[in-house]
Design an enzyme around this catalytic site. Structure first.
Site, PDB file in Angstrom:
ATOM      1  NE  ARG A  34     -38.368  20.785 -13.112  1.00  0.00           N
ATOM      2  CZ  ARG A  34     -39.034  19.943 -13.424  1.00  0.00           C
ATOM      3  NH1 ARG A  34     -40.205  19.528 -13.273  1.00  0.00           N
ATOM      4  NH2 ARG A  34     -37.938  18.701 -13.988  1.00  0.00           N
ATOM      5  CE1 TYR A  93     -36.274  16.188 -15.069  1.00  0.00           C
ATOM      6  CE2 TYR A  93     -37.219  16.476 -16.889  1.00  0.00           C
ATOM      7  CZ  TYR A  93     -36.303  16.784 -16.015  1.00  0.00           C
ATOM      8  OH  TYR A  93     -35.317  17.727 -16.583  1.00  0.00           O
ATOM      9  CB  THR A 143     -30.736  28.806 -16.527  1.00  0.00           C
ATOM     10  OG1 THR A 143     -31.534  28.675 -17.499  1.00  0.00           O
ATOM     11  CG2 THR A 143     -31.329  28.367 -15.072  1.00  0.00           C
ATOM     12  CB  SER A 171     -32.796  22.497 -22.000  1.00  0.00           C
ATOM     13  OG  SER A 171     -32.022  21.982 -20.827  1.00  0.00           O
ATOM     14  CG  HIS A 176     -35.805  25.899 -12.551  1.00  0.00           C
ATOM     15  ND1 HIS A 176     -34.479  26.402 -13.133  1.00  0.00           N
ATOM     16  CD2 HIS A 176     -35.820  24.852 -13.068  1.00  0.00           C
ATOM     17  CE1 HIS A 176     -33.971  25.533 -13.933  1.00  0.00           C
ATOM     18  NE2 HIS A 176     -34.589  24.466 -14.053  1.00  0.00           N
ATOM     19  CD  GLN A 180     -31.038  26.119 -19.957  1.00  0.00           C
ATOM     20  OE1 GLN A 180     -31.195  25.039 -20.393  1.00  0.00           O
ATOM     21  NE2 GLN A 180     -30.225  26.391 -18.811  1.00  0.00           N
ATOM     22  CE  LYS A 229     -36.210  29.302 -17.846  1.00  0.00           C
ATOM     23  NZ  LYS A 229     -35.970  28.345 -16.602  1.00  0.00           N
ATOM     24  CE1 TYR A 260     -29.820  25.044 -15.728  1.00  0.00           C
ATOM     25  CE2 TYR A 260     -29.967  23.285 -16.870  1.00  0.00           C
ATOM     26  CZ  TYR A 260     -30.685  23.930 -16.105  1.00  0.00           C
ATOM     27  OH  TYR A 260     -31.988  23.863 -15.720  1.00  0.00           O
ATOM     28  NE  ARG A 309     -36.327  19.476  -9.864  1.00  0.00           N
ATOM     29  CZ  ARG A 309     -35.565  19.895 -10.669  1.00  0.00           C
ATOM     30  NH1 ARG A 309     -35.367  18.980 -11.909  1.00  0.00           N
ATOM     31  NH2 ARG A 309     -34.891  21.211 -10.912  1.00  0.00           N
TER      32      ARG A 309
HETATM   33  C1  LIG Z   1     -39.318  19.075 -16.993  1.00  0.00           C
HETATM   34  C2  LIG Z   1     -38.833  20.434 -16.875  1.00  0.00           C
HETATM   35  C3  LIG Z   1     -37.374  20.383 -17.137  1.00  0.00           C
HETATM   36  C4  LIG Z   1     -36.744  21.601 -17.187  1.00  0.00           C
HETATM   37  N1  LIG Z   1     -35.476  21.889 -17.263  1.00  0.00           N
HETATM   38  C5  LIG Z   1     -34.911  22.955 -17.544  1.00  0.00           C
HETATM   39  C6  LIG Z   1     -33.756  23.212 -18.056  1.00  0.00           C
HETATM   40  O1  LIG Z   1     -33.158  22.408 -18.640  1.00  0.00           O
HETATM   41  N2  LIG Z   1     -33.156  24.314 -18.231  1.00  0.00           N
HETATM   42  C7  LIG Z   1     -33.800  25.602 -17.612  1.00  0.00           C
HETATM   43  O2  LIG Z   1     -33.629  26.844 -17.499  1.00  0.00           O
HETATM   44  N3  LIG Z   1     -35.125  25.358 -17.155  1.00  0.00           N
HETATM   45  C8  LIG Z   1     -35.673  24.208 -17.115  1.00  0.00           C
HETATM   46  N4  LIG Z   1     -37.106  24.038 -16.541  1.00  0.00           N
HETATM   47  C9  LIG Z   1     -37.782  25.162 -16.107  1.00  0.00           C
HETATM   48  C10 LIG Z   1     -38.468  25.825 -17.498  1.00  0.00           C
HETATM   49  O3  LIG Z   1     -37.659  26.366 -18.143  1.00  0.00           O
HETATM   50  C11 LIG Z   1     -39.654  27.014 -16.956  1.00  0.00           C
HETATM   51  O4  LIG Z   1     -38.932  27.745 -16.009  1.00  0.00           O
HETATM   52  C12 LIG Z   1     -40.609  26.310 -16.142  1.00  0.00           C
HETATM   53  O5  LIG Z   1     -40.959  25.091 -16.688  1.00  0.00           O
HETATM   54  C13 LIG Z   1     -41.706  27.121 -16.210  1.00  0.00           C
HETATM   55  O6  LIG Z   1     -42.827  26.721 -15.555  1.00  0.00           O
HETATM   56  P1  LIG Z   1     -44.179  26.073 -16.089  1.00  0.00           P
HETATM   57  O7  LIG Z   1     -43.541  24.546 -16.366  1.00  0.00           O
HETATM   58  O8  LIG Z   1     -45.236  26.081 -14.964  1.00  0.00           O
HETATM   59  O9  LIG Z   1     -44.547  26.735 -17.448  1.00  0.00           O
HETATM   60  C14 LIG Z   1     -37.838  22.793 -16.598  1.00  0.00           C
HETATM   61  C15 LIG Z   1     -38.828  22.655 -16.523  1.00  0.00           C
HETATM   62  C16 LIG Z   1     -39.385  21.302 -16.391  1.00  0.00           C
HETATM   63  C17 LIG Z   1     -40.951  21.378 -16.058  1.00  0.00           C
END
Ligand SMILES: Cc1cc2nc3c(=O)[nH]c(=O)nc-3n(C[C@H](O)[C@H](O)[C@H](O)COP(=O)(O)O)c2cc1C
Length: 378
Positions: free
Chosen positions: A279, A25, A156, A107, A276, A128, A252, A130, A165
């Site tokens: 993702r 994940y 976000t 989050s 993100h 953060q 964001k 949503y 994914r």
């Molecule tokens: C496992 C995972 C869960 C995430 N969940 C959220 C989330 O709940 N809310 C959000 O704004 N971004 C979420 N993100 C995005 C992160 O806030 C961030 O933008 C991203 O991880 C940055 O890239 P990096 O992992 O390469 O540092 C998530 C990222 C990952 C890897």
């Protein structure tokens, strides 16, 4: 953990400790994962200027993000399901960040609730949001973040609908995990994770269960989340949220110059250049490749932060050099958490700080606040 020298080592250690579905994940991007890979690869294409015979004593990494003091210009990204990388993960990561002097962002989709994190920290953390269709729930979340004295709201914008994914679908990811033979096997091969998870009661979405209308158990929760992300979110809604919150606001998920100009007009305190972590829109450019363009367009009207692909202190320096006032890490702290709980997050931060400090010195600079495009080699 004495042999762990870089974030890559923490990732390998996390893979050995965390059940496959939760490790995957974290280590996944949308569709082909091309943007996820580009986030990291584009950092490695940037070269730094090596300078010599300059005084390298008394170096400082201290800075500010949205006017708040940070021991280095780096925050922990909001990440969903963090409490599945390690029992009570959000509480442990928040404590590590607080002790280190960098912001922790909780989050909406966390396992530990806002109140859980507030109960184990002494300084304000960031929350953060949503935006869900159920606006009463959103208002209530904002009120809870205010009551917990959160010092910034990170809104976000790049997840109005969920990117696909493949790994999560193949793994049948859920929180708490399902009890099929495959899932039981994945957990049984990670006994320490299981033991720690059995000792906590926090195994579902702490900000949602018991707070959202008609969500009291798991089956109602999955229906609720699938229906609740708001695909009609608009710039007017951003203004409404800003008004409702009334405090420092960070937008964001900005990756486009036109969107950055719109975001700057909202009067928010900062934007995060982000895809993100690769993702959402696979095929989008890397965050670091868009950063200079966005800084050139709006950098004099709004503070610009960035995330995506930072795996070392060198990457932090490159982002700061290209105009970011602050940076964020997602996966690096998740790997630390999975590998060693709070100590693992602290180790991730220490690794990055040391790399940032040495890199800055070898570029002939002593103060992170003096870093600009001058340190980038042509
Ligand atoms: C496992 C995972 C869960 C995430 N969940 C959220 C989330 O709940 N809310 C959000 O704004 N971004 C979420 N993100 C995005 C992160 O806030 C961030 O933008 C991203 O991880 C940055 O890239 P990096 O992992 O390469 O540092 C998530 C990222 C990952 C890897």
């Amino acid at each position: 953990m004495s042999k762990i020298l870089e974030i890559r080592d923490l990732k390998a250690a996390a893979k050995r400790r965390v059940p496959k579905m939760f490790f995957d994940y974290a280590d996944s991007g949308a569709w082909t994962e091309g943007t996820y890979r580009a986030n990291e690869e584009d950092f490695s294409k940037i070269r730094l200027r090596q300078r010599v015979l300059v005084d390298m004593t008394n170096r400082s990494l201290e800075s500010t993000m949205i006017g708040q003091k940070v021991s280095m210009p780096l925050a922990l990204s909001p990440t969903g399901l963090t409490g599945m990388q390690h029992a009570d993960g959000e509480m442990l990561a928040a404590q590590a960040a607080e002790e280190f002097g960098v912001p922790f962002t909780l989050s909406t989709m966390s396992i530990c609730s806002i109140e859980d994190v507030a109960s184990v920290t002494t300084k304000p953390f960031w929350f953060q949001l949503y935006v869900m269709r159920d606006r009463d729930f959103v208002k209530n979340l904002i009120d809870r973040a205010k009551a917990a004295k959160c010092s910034a709201l990170v809104l976000t914008l790049d997840l109005q609908i969920l990117g696909q994914r493949h790994k999560d679908l193949r793994n049948g990811l859920s929180a708490p995990p399902k009890f099929t033979p495959k899932h039981i096997w994945q957990m049984a091969t990670r006994p320490l994770w299981c033991m720690q998870m059995l000792q906590t009661k926090r195994r579902s979405f702490g900000n949602i269960v018991g707070h959202a209308k008609n969500v009291s158990d798991l089956s109602s929760l999955s229906v609720w989340t699938a229906e609740q992300f708001d695909p009609r979110l608009s710039w007017e809604n951003v203004a409404e949220i800003k008004e409702m919150w009334g405090g420092p606001l960070i937008l964001k998920g900005i990756l486009d110059v036109e969107d950055a100009k719109m975001a700057a007009r909202t009067g928010a305190d900062a934007i995060i250049v982000s895809n993100h972590g690769g993702r959402q829109l696979d095929g989008a450019p890397s965050s670091i490749s868009m950063l200079p363009k966005i800084v050139d367009a709006v950098g004099d009207t709004i503070e610009v932060h960035m995330d995506g692909g930072i795996r070392s202190g060198q990457d932090v320096l490159k982002a700061i050099a290209l105009g970011a006032k602050g940076t964020y890490i997602g996966r690096p702290f998740l790997y630390g958490l999975g590998a060693g709980g709070k100590a693992g997050v602290t180790l991730a931060l220490n690794i990055i700080r040391k790399e940032l400090d040495i890199t800055m010195a070898l570029c002939g600079k002593r103060d992170i606040k003096d870093i600009n495009r001058d340190v980038i080699a042509e």
